[in-house]
Each structure stands twice: as structure tokens, then as C-alpha cells.
Scaffold this motif. Structure first.
Motif, PDB file in Angstrom:
ATOM      1  N   MET A 101    -133.363   3.361  23.553  1.00 47.93           N
ATOM      2  CA  MET A 101    -132.325   4.110  24.265  1.00 47.93           C
ATOM      3  C   MET A 101    -132.841   5.447  24.801  1.00 47.93           C
ATOM      4  N   LEU A 102    -133.702   6.134  24.041  1.00 42.35           N
ATOM      5  CA  LEU A 102    -134.137   7.474  24.447  1.00 42.35           C
ATOM      6  C   LEU A 102    -134.840   7.472  25.801  1.00 42.35           C
ATOM      7  N   GLU A 103    -135.523   6.377  26.130  1.00 44.09           N
ATOM      8  CA  GLU A 103    -136.226   6.335  27.411  1.00 44.09           C
ATOM      9  C   GLU A 103    -135.265   6.266  28.589  1.00 44.09           C
ATOM     10  N   LYS A 104    -133.983   6.008  28.325  1.00 44.77           N
ATOM     11  CA  LYS A 104    -132.970   5.950  29.380  1.00 44.77           C
ATOM     12  C   LYS A 104    -132.216   7.269  29.540  1.00 44.77           C
ATOM     13  N   VAL A 105    -132.615   8.288  28.774  1.00 41.40           N
ATOM     14  CA  VAL A 105    -131.860   9.542  28.717  1.00 41.40           C
ATOM     15  C   VAL A 105    -132.672  10.699  29.296  1.00 41.40           C
ATOM     16  N   THR A 106    -132.037  11.494  30.164  1.00 46.61           N
ATOM     17  CA  THR A 106    -132.630  12.735  30.669  1.00 46.61           C
ATOM     18  C   THR A 106    -131.775  13.912  30.207  1.00 46.61           C
ATOM     19  N   PRO A 107    -132.320  14.830  29.414  1.00 40.55           N
ATOM     20  CA  PRO A 107    -131.577  16.037  29.063  1.00 40.55           C
ATOM     21  C   PRO A 107    -131.394  16.931  30.296  1.00 40.55           C
ATOM     22  N   LEU A 108    -130.199  17.498  30.425  1.00 42.82           N
ATOM     23  CA  LEU A 108    -129.863  18.413  31.517  1.00 42.82           C
ATOM     24  C   LEU A 108    -129.461  19.748  30.917  1.00 42.82           C
ATOM     25  N   ILE A 109    -130.135  20.830  31.357  1.00 41.23           N
ATOM     26  CA  ILE A 109    -129.888  22.164  30.806  1.00 41.23           C
ATOM     27  C   ILE A 109    -129.710  23.158  31.946  1.00 41.23           C
ATOM     28  N   LEU A 110    -128.733  24.051  31.817  1.00 40.21           N
ATOM     29  CA  LEU A 110    -128.583  25.184  32.734  1.00 40.21           C
ATOM     30  C   LEU A 110    -129.170  26.416  32.067  1.00 40.21           C
ATOM     31  N   THR A 111    -129.923  27.213  32.839  1.00 40.21           N
ATOM     32  CA  THR A 111    -130.504  28.424  32.260  1.00 40.21           C
ATOM     33  C   THR A 111    -130.308  29.631  33.161  1.00 40.21           C
ATOM     34  N   TYR A 112    -130.163  30.772  32.505  1.00 42.98           N
ATOM     35  CA  TYR A 112    -130.268  32.078  33.153  1.00 42.98           C
ATOM     36  C   TYR A 112    -130.627  33.086  32.070  1.00 42.98           C
ATOM     37  N   ASN A 113    -131.863  33.555  32.094  1.00 44.83           N
ATOM     38  CA  ASN A 113    -132.366  34.524  31.112  1.00 44.83           C
ATOM     39  C   ASN A 113    -132.086  34.060  29.675  1.00 44.83           C
ATOM     40  N   GLU A 114    -132.661  32.910  29.334  1.00 41.26           N
ATOM     41  CA  GLU A 114    -132.465  32.316  28.015  1.00 41.26           C
ATOM     42  C   GLU A 114    -133.738  32.355  27.175  1.00 41.26           C
ATOM     43  N   ALA A 115    -134.601  33.324  27.404  1.00 38.34           N
ATOM     44  CA  ALA A 115    -135.859  33.409  26.662  1.00 38.34           C
ATOM     45  C   ALA A 115    -135.674  33.443  25.142  1.00 38.34           C
ATOM     46  N   PRO A 116    -134.626  34.104  24.611  1.00 38.01           N
ATOM     47  CA  PRO A 116    -134.469  34.110  23.147  1.00 38.01           C
ATOM     48  C   PRO A 116    -134.111  32.754  22.555  1.00 38.01           C
ATOM     49  N   ASN A 117    -133.698  31.791  23.393  1.00 36.85           N
ATOM     50  CA  ASN A 117    -133.182  30.532  22.875  1.00 36.85           C
ATOM     51  C   ASN A 117    -133.936  29.284  23.313  1.00 36.85           C
ATOM     52  N   ILE A 118    -134.403  29.255  24.549  1.00 39.68           N
ATOM     53  CA  ILE A 118    -134.780  27.994  25.192  1.00 39.68           C
ATOM     54  C   ILE A 118    -135.934  27.274  24.495  1.00 39.68           C
ATOM     55  N   ASP A 119    -136.844  27.990  23.870  1.00 33.35           N
ATOM     56  CA  ASP A 119    -137.973  27.325  23.226  1.00 33.35           C
ATOM     57  C   ASP A 119    -137.501  26.449  22.068  1.00 33.35           C
ATOM     58  N   ARG A 120    -136.563  26.946  21.247  1.00 31.61           N
ATOM     59  CA  ARG A 120    -136.032  26.142  20.135  1.00 31.61           C
ATOM     60  C   ARG A 120    -135.321  24.903  20.666  1.00 31.61           C
ATOM     61  N   THR A 121    -134.621  25.043  21.785  1.00 35.63           N
ATOM     62  CA  THR A 121    -133.923  23.907  22.382  1.00 35.63           C
ATOM     63  C   THR A 121    -134.916  22.847  22.841  1.00 35.63           C
ATOM     64  N   ILE A 124    -130.759  12.643  17.216  1.00 35.90           N
ATOM     65  CA  ILE A 124    -131.774  11.976  18.036  1.00 35.90           C
ATOM     66  C   ILE A 124    -131.954  10.523  17.587  1.00 35.90           C
ATOM     67  N   ASN A 125    -132.064  10.327  16.284  1.00 34.82           N
ATOM     68  CA  ASN A 125    -132.232   8.968  15.755  1.00 34.82           C
ATOM     69  C   ASN A 125    -131.000   8.114  16.030  1.00 34.82           C
ATOM     70  N   GLU A 126    -129.833   8.725  15.951  1.00 34.69           N
ATOM     71  CA  GLU A 126    -128.592   7.988  16.212  1.00 34.69           C
ATOM     72  C   GLU A 126    -128.527   7.540  17.666  1.00 34.69           C
ATOM     73  N   ILE A 127    -128.882   8.448  18.586  1.00 34.09           N
ATOM     74  CA  ILE A 127    -128.883   8.097  20.009  1.00 34.09           C
ATOM     75  C   ILE A 127    -129.878   6.972  20.279  1.00 34.09           C
ATOM     76  N   ASN A 128    -131.031   7.064  19.675  1.00 31.92           N
ATOM     77  CA  ASN A 128    -132.071   6.063  19.901  1.00 31.92           C
ATOM     78  C   ASN A 128    -131.631   4.677  19.447  1.00 31.92           C
ATOM     79  N   GLY A 129    -130.766   4.633  18.446  1.00 34.85           N
ATOM     80  CA  GLY A 129    -130.340   3.350  17.911  1.00 34.85           C
ATOM     81  C   GLY A 129    -129.024   2.842  18.471  1.00 34.85           C
ATOM     82  N   LEU A 130    -128.489   3.496  19.508  1.00 44.66           N
ATOM     83  CA  LEU A 130    -127.210   3.057  20.063  1.00 44.66           C
ATOM     84  C   LEU A 130    -127.328   1.674  20.691  1.00 44.66           C
ATOM     85  N   PRO A 131    -126.346   0.817  20.463  1.00 40.67           N
ATOM     86  CA  PRO A 131    -126.361  -0.513  21.088  1.00 40.67           C
ATOM     87  C   PRO A 131    -125.998  -0.415  22.565  1.00 40.67           C
ATOM     88  N   ASP A 132    -126.375  -1.399  23.319  1.00 36.18           N
ATOM     89  CA  ASP A 132    -126.037  -1.443  24.739  1.00 36.18           C
ATOM     90  C   ASP A 132    -124.618  -1.979  24.879  1.00 36.18           C
TER      91      ASP A 132
END
Length: 256
Positions: free
Chosen positions: A1-21, A92-100
Motif C-alpha cells: 500500500m505504501l507505494e501507492k501513497v504520496t505525502p502532501l505537506i504545506l510549508t512556510y518557515n517550518e525549520a523547527p519542525n519539518i525535519d522530524r516530520t 505507517i505499518n497500519e497503512i501498509n497493511g490496508l486491504p484494497d
């Protein structure tokens, strides 16, 4: 399932956070980021991840930014998260194991709010639909927030996402004041009988801060989280107080 998923993120001056994400999204072949021309180190951090694709777009509304991002995604599924969200391994593991399941076009996820990296027992954050089939989803603005409308059936995931915002208080205050201006437009333009009970309380301008304090500390168990629970409760009280002040200002300006 994970290969079918693209994460989408909006950013504006998120240097304190974005690396952990991003550290929790390295499983993705592509991570799409719509950046509103950040001026801090956000872009430098983004470009340090080879699977990140950055598109810069001037910000007009959250819904428009998200809908623009969806138009650039090529996979069947999108995972829409904020730049201060941390996806847990369990999710992440739950998403990867989702049935079609063709009848399910989206999934909602619960959140745990963090104060300086440690999750609280309870918060005001409701579950949010974050995983959905790209072609079945459309975003709409809702006050200062934005909501995704998914055509078809929705499911619920048991895993959590951590909301772990570590930007300084000055940035939080700037964002809250900006949000409240938008929220007031919604409160004043929506007929009173069409408002939720929470928004009706907010329209009183006086009750909301006190109710939020009790709700966060007692009903959500924040008092058991020690100073972190008080910190979160004070944040929410301050946000509701700002809303009340802005609401008084808007009503007086309208009447003059």
C-alpha cells in the motif's frame, strides 16, 4: 500500500519542525511539498531529502494550496499532513497493511498533541481525514481551518499522528492572531442558528476562555500532565481571548 501513497505537506518557515516530520516519511517514493516561499532554513532541510519534490506557490488559502498540491500528485492515494505532524511507526505499518477496499476512499486518524515533544493525555484536536484517494478528494476552507471532502466511504485508523509544533511562542501568537481574523469572518457571516454549539459559545466573547480552561484541565485530564497540561490550557485560553478581542473589535467597527 505504501507505494501507492504520496505525502502532501504545506510549508512556510517550518525549520523547527519539518525535519522530524520528514524523518517519518522516508518510506515514500515521493514527498510533495507546497512551500509558500519560506525565508528560513526550511528549503535547505527539504532539499536534503532526495525524495522531496518542492513546488513554491504564493499562499492565498489553505484549501487552494492543498487542491493545487493534489493536482500534482501522481499516485492513487495522498497522505495530507501538516509540517508539524509526526507519523508514528504504528500508523505507517497500519497503512501498509490496508486491504484494497474499493468502497473505502478515505481514512481518518486520531492525534496526540505534544508539548516540547511529550504527548498529552487529551487535547482539543479531533480526528481528521488525512489518507484518501486523490481523485475523490476536494478541499474547502472552513474559517481559519480547511477540510477535505471525500466522495464515498470513509474508514478509521487506530494509529496516531503526533502534533509536535516547536516553533517559538512569538510565531504561535502571530499565527493565532492571523487565524482569528479569518475565524471571525466565519462567525459573523454565518447565521447564529447555523453555528455549532462551540461557535455559539465563542460568539458570547466571555464564556469561551473559561470553558476551554476547564475543558482542557479537567475533562481532557490536562491537570494530570503537570506543567505541560497547564501550558496547553493557557495556550487555548489565550487563543480564545484573542478571538473575543477581535470579535469585539469587528462588531464595533461594523456598527460605526
Amino acid at each position: 500500500m505504501l507505494e501507492k501513497v504520496t505525502p502532501l505537506i504545506l510549508t512556510y518557515n517550518e525549520a523547527p519542525n519539518i525535519d522530524r516530520t520528514l524523518q517519518q516519511l522516508t518510506w515514500a517514493q515521493t514527498i510533495l511539498v507546497i512551500d509558500s516561499f519560506s525565508s528560513d532554513e526550511t528549503l535547505e532541510i527539504l532539499y536534503s531529502y532526495p525524495q522531496v519534490k518542492v513546488i513554491q506557490r504564493s499562499f492565498d488559502s489553505f484549501a487552494n494550496q492543498c487542491n493545487f498540491g493534489l493536482s500534482k500528485i501522481e499516485t492513487e492515494w495522498a497522505l495530507s499532513i501538516d509540517a508539524d505532524y509526526v507519523v508514528t511507526e504504528a500508523l505507517i505499518n497500519e497503512i501498509n497493511g490496508l486491504p484494497d477496499s474499493p468502497e473505502v476512499n478515505g481514512y481518518s486518524v486520531r492525534f496526540k498533541y505534544c508539548v516540547f515533544g511529550k504527548p498529552l493525555r487529551g487535547t482539543l484536536l479531533p480526528p481528521r481525514t488525512v489518507l484518501y484517494r486523490r481523485c475523490k478528494a476536494t478541499y474547502q476552507d472552513d474559517g481559519h481551518a480547511h477540510r477535505v471532502w471525500v466522495e464515498g466511504g470513509l474508514g478509521k485508523l487506530s494509529g496516531y499522528i503526533y502534533h509536535d509544533d516547536r516553533k517559538p511562542l512569538s510565531r504561535w501568537l502571530w499565527a493565532q492572531d492571523r487565524y482569528m481574523v479569518i475565524e471571525i469572518k466565519k462567525l459573523l457571516e454565518t447565521p447564529f442558528n447555523e453555528l455549532s454549539w462551540g461557535d455559539r459559545i465563542r460568539r458570547t466573547k466571555i464564556l469561551a476562555p473559561f470553558i476551554i480552561l476547564i475543558y482542557c484541565l479537567v475533562l481532557k485530564g490536562g491537570i494530570l500532565d503537570g506543567w505541560r497540561g497547564w501550558y496547553y490550557a493557557f495556550q487555548r485560553v489565550l487563543a480564545e481571548t484573542l478571538l473575543g478581542i477581535r470579535l469585539i473589535e469587528a462588531e464595533k467597527m461594523k456598527s460605526n
